[in-house]
Design a protein around this motif. Structure first.
Motif, PDB file in Angstrom:
ATOM      1  N   GLY A 256       0.798  -1.220   0.000  1.00 54.00           N
ATOM      2  CA  GLY A 256       0.000   0.000   0.000  1.00 54.00           C
ATOM      3  C   GLY A 256       0.829   1.267   0.000  1.00 54.00           C
ATOM      4  O   GLY A 256       0.276   2.371  -0.041  1.00 54.00           O
ATOM      5  N   ILE A 257       2.156   1.119   0.055  1.00 52.70           N
ATOM      6  CA  ILE A 257       3.045   2.291   0.050  1.00 52.70           C
ATOM      7  C   ILE A 257       3.633   2.430  -1.347  1.00 52.70           C
ATOM      8  O   ILE A 257       4.283   1.516  -1.842  1.00 52.70           O
ATOM      9  N   ARG A 258       3.392   3.560  -1.969  1.00 54.84           N
ATOM     10  CA  ARG A 258       3.973   3.763  -3.305  1.00 54.84           C
ATOM     11  C   ARG A 258       5.468   4.016  -3.184  1.00 54.84           C
ATOM     12  O   ARG A 258       5.940   4.552  -2.168  1.00 54.84           O
ATOM     13  N   PRO A 259       6.231   3.630  -4.188  1.00 53.43           N
ATOM     14  CA  PRO A 259       7.676   3.895  -4.140  1.00 53.43           C
ATOM     15  C   PRO A 259       7.942   5.391  -4.004  1.00 53.43           C
ATOM     16  O   PRO A 259       7.357   6.199  -4.733  1.00 53.43           O
ATOM     17  N   PRO A 260       8.784   5.791  -3.054  1.00 61.36           N
ATOM     18  CA  PRO A 260       9.033   7.219  -2.851  1.00 61.36           C
ATOM     19  C   PRO A 260       9.812   7.833  -4.000  1.00 61.36           C
ATOM     20  O   PRO A 260      10.598   7.166  -4.661  1.00 61.36           O
ATOM     21  N   ARG A 261       9.562   9.127  -4.237  1.00 52.34           N
ATOM     22  CA  ARG A 261      10.370   9.871  -5.192  1.00 52.34           C
ATOM     23  C   ARG A 261      11.733  10.150  -4.563  1.00 52.34           C
ATOM     24  O   ARG A 261      11.856  10.179  -3.349  1.00 52.34           O
ATOM     25  N   PRO A 262      12.755  10.360  -5.403  1.00 50.16           N
ATOM     26  CA  PRO A 262      14.091  10.613  -4.840  1.00 50.16           C
ATOM     27  C   PRO A 262      14.103  11.757  -3.833  1.00 50.16           C
ATOM     28  O   PRO A 262      14.750  11.657  -2.783  1.00 50.16           O
ATOM     29  N   TRP A 263      13.421  12.861  -4.148  1.00 51.93           N
ATOM     30  CA  TRP A 263      13.449  14.019  -3.252  1.00 51.93           C
ATOM     31  C   TRP A 263      12.742  13.735  -1.920  1.00 51.93           C
ATOM     32  O   TRP A 263      13.028  14.390  -0.917  1.00 51.93           O
ATOM     33  N   GLU A 264      11.830  12.749  -1.909  1.00 56.93           N
ATOM     34  CA  GLU A 264      11.136  12.418  -0.664  1.00 56.93           C
ATOM     35  C   GLU A 264      12.056  11.720   0.336  1.00 56.93           C
ATOM     36  O   GLU A 264      11.816  11.769   1.537  1.00 56.93           O
ATOM     37  N   LEU A 265      13.092  11.055  -0.157  1.00 56.01           N
ATOM     38  CA  LEU A 265      14.044  10.405   0.750  1.00 56.01           C
ATOM     39  C   LEU A 265      14.803  11.430   1.593  1.00 56.01           C
ATOM     40  O   LEU A 265      15.211  11.138   2.723  1.00 56.01           O
ATOM     41  N   PHE A 266      14.965  12.642   1.052  1.00 53.66           N
ATOM     42  CA  PHE A 266      15.714  13.671   1.781  1.00 53.66           C
ATOM     43  C   PHE A 266      14.967  14.162   3.019  1.00 53.66           C
ATOM     44  O   PHE A 266      15.577  14.703   3.937  1.00 53.66           O
ATOM     45  N   THR A 267      13.653  13.982   3.030  1.00 54.37           N
ATOM     46  CA  THR A 267      12.863  14.438   4.180  1.00 54.37           C
ATOM     47  C   THR A 267      12.473  13.292   5.111  1.00 54.37           C
ATOM     48  O   THR A 267      11.781  13.517   6.101  1.00 54.37           O
ATOM     49  N   ASP A 268      12.902  12.073   4.800  1.00 52.71           N
ATOM     50  CA  ASP A 268      12.581  10.906   5.622  1.00 52.71           C
ATOM     51  C   ASP A 268      13.725  10.654   6.604  1.00 52.71           C
ATOM     52  O   ASP A 268      14.795  10.182   6.228  1.00 52.71           O
ATOM     53  N   ARG A 269      13.487  10.968   7.865  1.00 52.87           N
ATOM     54  CA  ARG A 269      14.557  10.859   8.851  1.00 52.87           C
ATOM     55  C   ARG A 269      15.003   9.412   9.061  1.00 52.87           C
ATOM     56  O   ARG A 269      16.144   9.156   9.440  1.00 52.87           O
ATOM     57  N   SER A 270      14.112   8.441   8.811  1.00 52.97           N
ATOM     58  CA  SER A 270      14.456   7.038   9.065  1.00 52.97           C
ATOM     59  C   SER A 270      15.519   6.513   8.108  1.00 52.97           C
ATOM     60  O   SER A 270      16.099   5.451   8.337  1.00 52.97           O
ATOM     61  N   VAL A 271      15.777   7.242   7.001  1.00 50.16           N
ATOM     62  CA  VAL A 271      16.824   6.810   6.054  1.00 50.16           C
ATOM     63  C   VAL A 271      17.898   7.885   5.878  1.00 50.16           C
ATOM     64  O   VAL A 271      18.645   7.871   4.905  1.00 50.16           O
ATOM     65  N   ARG A 272      17.972   8.809   6.841  1.00 53.27           N
ATOM     66  CA  ARG A 272      18.884   9.950   6.692  1.00 53.27           C
ATOM     67  C   ARG A 272      20.329   9.508   6.493  1.00 53.27           C
ATOM     68  O   ARG A 272      20.991   9.904   5.537  1.00 53.27           O
ATOM     69  N   TRP A 273      20.850   8.677   7.397  1.00 58.43           N
ATOM     70  CA  TRP A 273      22.256   8.294   7.308  1.00 58.43           C
ATOM     71  C   TRP A 273      22.519   7.267   6.211  1.00 58.43           C
ATOM     72  O   TRP A 273      23.625   7.197   5.658  1.00 58.43           O
ATOM     73  N   GLN A 274      21.500   6.463   5.873  1.00 51.45           N
ATOM     74  CA  GLN A 274      21.655   5.588   4.711  1.00 51.45           C
ATOM     75  C   GLN A 274      21.874   6.433   3.459  1.00 51.45           C
ATOM     76  O   GLN A 274      22.758   6.149   2.635  1.00 51.45           O
ATOM     77  N   LEU A 275      21.070   7.502   3.336  1.00 53.60           N
ATOM     78  CA  LEU A 275      21.149   8.363   2.162  1.00 53.60           C
ATOM     79  C   LEU A 275      22.465   9.127   2.124  1.00 53.60           C
ATOM     80  O   LEU A 275      23.120   9.219   1.080  1.00 53.60           O
TER      81      LEU A 275
END
Length: 503
Positions: A256-275
C-alpha cells in the motif's frame, strides 16, 4: 534430477544470468571509458578539419582540447540522465526488461558514431556519447539491483560486486580493441566507437532466457507463483521458507506504500544516514579521480615521463590492474566485509597518491622515478578495484528496502555521474595546472572517504534488511526514544517450503 544436479544446474543458471546481464550492462561502462583514449589524436584532427572545411577556421590547441573534453565528458551527462530515468523504468518494466530496453540507447549511439565520419559531423559523436552514457547510467543502476535481489543472502555482496568486475573487464577489452593494430588506428576510429553494439546484441539474444528478480515479482507485482518459480531456477533446490518469509515480510511492510520519489528520501529521517552514506561513497568513487585516468591516460602517463610510443601498451596495464583487483574484491567481500574493503581501498589510495606526488617532484633528478610514477598509477587503480569499485554498487541494495531502492539508486547514480562529469572536465586542466601536485586533491578525497567509512558506515555483510535498518536507526534517531519502524511486527503470510526442485 538429483538435488546435487539441480544445485549445479542452478549455479550455472546464476553464472550465465550474471554474464548475460553484464555484457550489455556494466561492461559497457568500462568499455566506453576506455575506447576514447586511443583515437584522441585522430578525433582531434577530425574536429579541426571539420571547422576548417565548414567555416574556414583553424582552431587553437586549447580550443581543440576543449571540444575534445566536451566529447569525452558529455558521456557523464548522459549517464546522469540514465541514472535519473532508471528508477521509473525499473518500477514500470522490471529489472530484466529494463536492461533489455536499455539497448535502444546503445544501438542508436553506435549508429551515430559509425556514420559521423561519413557525415563529417563531430556533433554526431557528441550525440553518440550522450546516448551511450544514458545506456551506461541505466545499467550501472539496474544491474546491481537485479543481482542483489536475485542472489541468496550469503552471495548478495559477491553477486552485486560482479558488476564492478565486468566494468573493469570492459576497460581492459576497450583498451585492447583500441590498440593501433586493431581498431585504434586513423582509418578505423569510427568502428571503434561503434563496436560496443556487439556486446549489446549478445545480451539481446541471451538475457530473455533468464528469470526476473524474485523480489520484484513478489513485492512489486504480487505474483507469488512467479517468484517461487524464479527462486527454483536460481537456487536449484527446494525454496526455503526462511527466504520466502523474508520477501513476504518486506512485501507486507511496503504494501500500500507507493515507491518514494528521490526528493522524498531527503525528508525521511528514518533513512537519513543511509542516504548520506550512499551519496558520500558514490561521490567519492568518482572524485578520487580513478575513472578519469581512463579518459585521459595519455595525459597522465606523459606527465609521468612515459614515451608516447609506449603509452598505449602501458595503458592496458591500468585496466588489467583494476580487473584483477575487482576479481579479488569479489572473492573477499563476503569474508572481509564491505566496511573493511572500502576503508582499506581508500587508505591505500591515499598512500599511493602521496608516493606518486613525491615521484613526480623528483622525476627530473632521479632516472628511475618515471617508473615509480607508473607503478603508483597501477597500485592506485589496484587499490580502487579492491574496495571502492566493488563495494560502492552493493550499498544501495543493502541499505534500502524494495520500495525505496529505485529512488536510492537514482540518487547514488546521479551523484556518481555528476561527479564523473566534473572530474572529467577539470582533469586535463588539473594535470597541466598542478603538474607534480595533480594527485594531491584526489589523495585528500580518499583520506576523507576512509575516515567517513570508519566513523559512520556499519557493516552489512550477511545481515538482513531489518538488522541493517536497526543499525542505522541508532544514527538516525540518536538520543531519541522513537522506535524503529522495522521492529514493528508485520502481519504476513508465512511462506511454505516448496518441495519441487528446479526443472
Amino acid at each position: 534430477m538429483s538435488p546435487a544436479g539441480a544445485q549445479k544446474n542452478s549455479a550455472l543458471t546464476l553464472v550465465l544470468m550474471v554474464t548475460s546481464a553484464s555484457i550489455g550492462g556494466t561492461l559497457q561502462y568500462g568499455y566506453s571509458l576506455a575506447i576514447m583514449n586511443s583515437p584522441t589524436i585522430f578525433i582531434q584532427m577530425f574536429i579541426n578539419e571539420t571547422f576548417l572545411e565548414r567555416w574556414d577556421i583553424q582552431l587553437e590547441d586549447y580550443q581543440v582540447t576543449l571540444v575534445w573534453t566536451i566529447i569525452v565528458s558529455i558521456f557523464s551527462l548522459g549517464g546522469l540522465a540514465g541514472a535519473l530515468i532508471a528508477g521509473p523504468m525499473t518500477i514500470r518494466f522490471g529489472r530484466k526488461k529494463c536492461l533489455l530496453l536499455n539497448n535502444i540507447f546503445l544501438m542508436a549511439g553506435a549508429l551515430f558514431a559509425l556514420t559521423s565520419r561519413a557525415a563529417k559531423s563531430f556533433e554526431m559523436i557528441i550525440i553518440s556519447r550522450v546516448l551511450v552514457g544514458i545506456n551506461a547510467g541505466i545499467s550501472m543502476n539496474v544491474q546491481p539491483m537485479y543481482f542483489g535481489e536475485s542472489a541468496p543472502k550469503h552471495l548478495r555482496g559477491a553477486l552485486s560486486s560482479s558488476s564492478a568486475v565486468f566494468a573493469a573487464f570492459g576497460v581492459v577489452l576497450g583498451q585492447v580493441v583500441g590498440l593501433r593494430e586493431i581498431l585504434g588506428s586513423e582509418p578505423c576510429w569510427e568502428y571503434l566507437l561503434a563496436s560496443n553494439a556487439i556486446p549489446g546484441f549478445m545480451q539481446l539474444l541471451t538475457l530473455p532466457w533468464f528469470p526476473e528478480s524474485p523480489r520484484y515479482l513478489l513485492i512489486d507485482r504480487g505474483d507469488k507463483e512467479a517468484c517461487i518459480n524464479a527462486l527454483r531456477r536460481l537456487r536449484g533446490c527446494e525454496v526455503q521458507s526462511s527466504e520466502l518469509d523474508e520477501i513476504l515480510q518486506e512485501q507486507a511492510e511496503t504494501k500500500g506504500i507507493r515507491p518514494p520519489r528521490p526528493w522524498e528520501l531527503f525528508t525521511d529521517r528514518s533513512v537519513r544516514w543511509q542516504l548520506i552514506s550512499v551519496m558520500v561513497i558514490s561521490s567519492a568513487m568518482q572524485l578520487c579521480g580513478n575513472d578519469s585516468i581512463y579518459f585521459y591516460a595519455s595525459y597522465v602517463f606523459r606527465e609521468a615521463g612515459i614515451s608516447d610510443d609506449k603509452i598505449q601498451y602501458v595503458t592496458i596495464g591500468t585496466g588489467t590492474c583494476e580487473f584483477t583487483a575487482s576479481i579479488i574484491c569479489n572473492l573477499l567481500i563476503e569474508h572481509k566485509g564491505r566496511r573493511f574493503m572500502l576503508m582499506g581501498g581508500y587508505i591505500f589510495m591515499t598512500i599511493w597518491a602521496i608516493v606518486f606526488t613525491i615521484a613526480l617532484l623528483f622525476e627530473h633528478y632521479v632516472s628511475w622515478m618515471p617508473y615509480l610514477s607508473m607503478v603508483c598509477i597501477f597500485t592506485y587503480i589496484l587499490s580502487f578495484g579492491l574496495g571502492p569499485a566493488g563495494v560502492t554498487v552493493v550499498l544501495p541494495t543493502e541499505l534500502f528496502n524494495q520500495a525505496a531502492r529505485p529512488a536510492a539508486y537514482m540518487i547514488a547514480g546521479s551523484m556518481m555521474w555528476l561527479n564523473l562529469f566534473i572530474t572529467g572536465m577539470i582533469f586535463p586542466f588539473l594535470v597541466s595546472g598542478l603538474r607534480e601536485y595533480c594527485f594531491v586533491p584526489f589523495g585528500a578525497i580518499c583520506l576523507l572517504s576512509a575516515l567517513y567509512v570508519g566513523l559512520f558506515l556499519p557493516e552489512t555483510k550477511g545481515k538482513s534488511l531489518s538488522a541493517i535498518t536497526s543499525d542505522f536507526h541508532k544514527l538516525n534517531f540518536k538520543g531519541q526514544d522513537t522506535k524503529c519502524a522495522s521492529q514493528n511486527t508485520a502481519q504476513y503470510q508465512l511462506g511454505e517450503v516448496c518441495l519441487s526442485t528446479a526443472l
